[in-house]
Write an enzyme that holds these catalytic residues in place. Sequence first.
Site, PDB file in Angstrom:
ATOM      1  CG  HIS A 345      37.344  10.900 177.835  1.00 20.06           C
ATOM      2  ND1 HIS A 345      36.038  11.185 177.528  1.00 20.06           N
ATOM      3  CD2 HIS A 345      38.088  11.845 177.221  1.00 20.06           C
ATOM      4  CE1 HIS A 345      36.003  12.263 176.756  1.00 20.06           C
ATOM      5  NE2 HIS A 345      37.227  12.677 176.556  1.00 20.06           N
ATOM      6  N   GLY A 346      38.046   6.462 179.247  1.00 28.43           N
ATOM      7  CA  GLY A 346      38.833   5.457 179.935  1.00 28.43           C
ATOM      8  C   GLY A 346      37.977   4.582 180.811  1.00 28.43           C
TER       9      GLY A 346
END
Lengths: 500, 77
Positions: A345-346
């Site tokens: 997700h990051g």
Amino acid sequence: MFQIDFSKVLQLLQFDKRDPLLFGSSLFLALFIGVLLVLFILDKYPKAKFLFLTLFSFYFYYKASNQMIWLLLTMAVVNYGLGVYIRKNSIQWIKRLLMLTGVLANLGALVYFKYTNFILSSISQFNNQPFEALPIIVPLGISFYVFKSISYVMDSYWEFFEEEHSFLDFVLYLSFFPSILAGPIDRATAFIPQLKNNPSTLLTKEDIGKALFLIVMGLMKKYVVADYIGLNLVDRVFDSPLRFTGVENLIALYGYALQIYCDFSGYTDMAIGIALLMGFRLMENFNYPYKAKSIAEFWRRWHISLSSWLQDYLFKPIQMSARSLKIFGNILAVAITFLLCGLWHGASWNFLIWGGLHAFFMIVSLLLKTPRKYLLEKSGLGKLKITGFVQTVIAFHLIMFAWLFFRLPDLNAVKEVLTQMITFFRPAVAPQFVEAYPVITVLIIAGYLLHFLPQKFYGACEGVVIKAPVIVKALIVTLAILIVTQFRFADMVPFIYFQF
Amino acid sequence: MISEKFKAAILKELKLSDFEIQDSTLASQVPGWDSLNHINVIVAIEKEFGVRFKSIEVLKCKNIGDLQKLVNTKLNQ
């Protein structure tokens, strides 16, 4: 006399940073009607249709992101080439070598673009040295099309393709515009066989109704619920948590749990609906996730295309390799899968902690499975409806707690929110909040009520849209667009999942 | 074709009294056969038939029929 200023038209069709091409924009609506018209004209010429759709998908990607058309094209060539060689080769070690090359090349691209600065800054931090970020732009949607590419290479290795396909079939799968920016992370084994049957814009009444229902639902979720709550509540509170009481921080957290669901599932609804109007079926991505009675069930209902991807290509291979460790093999597989899910997700510690929390919940649940089952059976609680309700409430609040790490920029902000909730809760502020922000309150309550309604309700609503005469269908869509326009803000709010 | 011994091993591991299993049945359609329990079922089958699967062999199985075929192949080797 009526004159067209072609330079302005050209300008409109070029990438504009302030106005990227998104599903909710009027330019997209105009272009999409044009696309449907061309697909209708080319209906009997599948190859021409697929070529047109591929070119439009590349244009869409350029207009939405202005980035890295070359990267998408290179990935298409490399992955298709590897896929063909893997499928045609009969020597196992060569197949394996090609598969590993493909997986590593795809992961290499993802790591380079997404994680280089994170890794370098972490090393600098560790060594107490100053850090200057490298000018690397993260291509929009890279996490999604890299995962699509890896699944393609793996499925080729596992011999999941029943028939051979062309390069054009694969490029269309990889670049297909409804799903390129934020999924669903469709499988080539489900998408490409559809091309053999020439997906048509000449749809049945049922499919048209389903597609319109999804698009209307998606528009409402994104532009009415998610954006309104996001801008007017969540952003305001979480930008400076210390200025708000604990109860306001808690309301903002309930708001965020609804916002992220409506934002992402709204996007997916639109993507699936838009694809369906062109005759393509994309995989399901959400199934009322907050109805889950456990974290494991949540992951069977939330971002299904990602969770099933992680399950098939990461969790199961680890689980199989570590099966001699018995239950610890499962624990290891869960921990690695969720930590990497967080990182997907990051590139930040917060996402890693978010993944770690989900892993922790799952592992505790796994370890307590037998005593829990025994207790529920012996006490008779397992048969009571209230038990299911309590389980849902507990699971929802665990998920919501983890969202704190997902939403807030750093650990300090998480600490601030929790401090306010513990030391400065002030429940008396809640009625004042309701009085001051009636629209937000109604949206949050209605949003959750609609989410928890029985599935039959949605089936019935869909049935009404399907059976409605064309004029009523048109009226429903117009009404939805009108409502969205009323709620929409001057600045487009990008979909949350675009950043991944 | 799903053999009685094969079916019994699955039902015993999942503590099911009975469940209709056909070649095309998917693991996810069998009550209790979730992703966490999956490995327990695989190990139970390995033990029951005295065989050892390679990871890729199991990962390639699309349904329970494929898993039965894999057992048959191993037994004939």
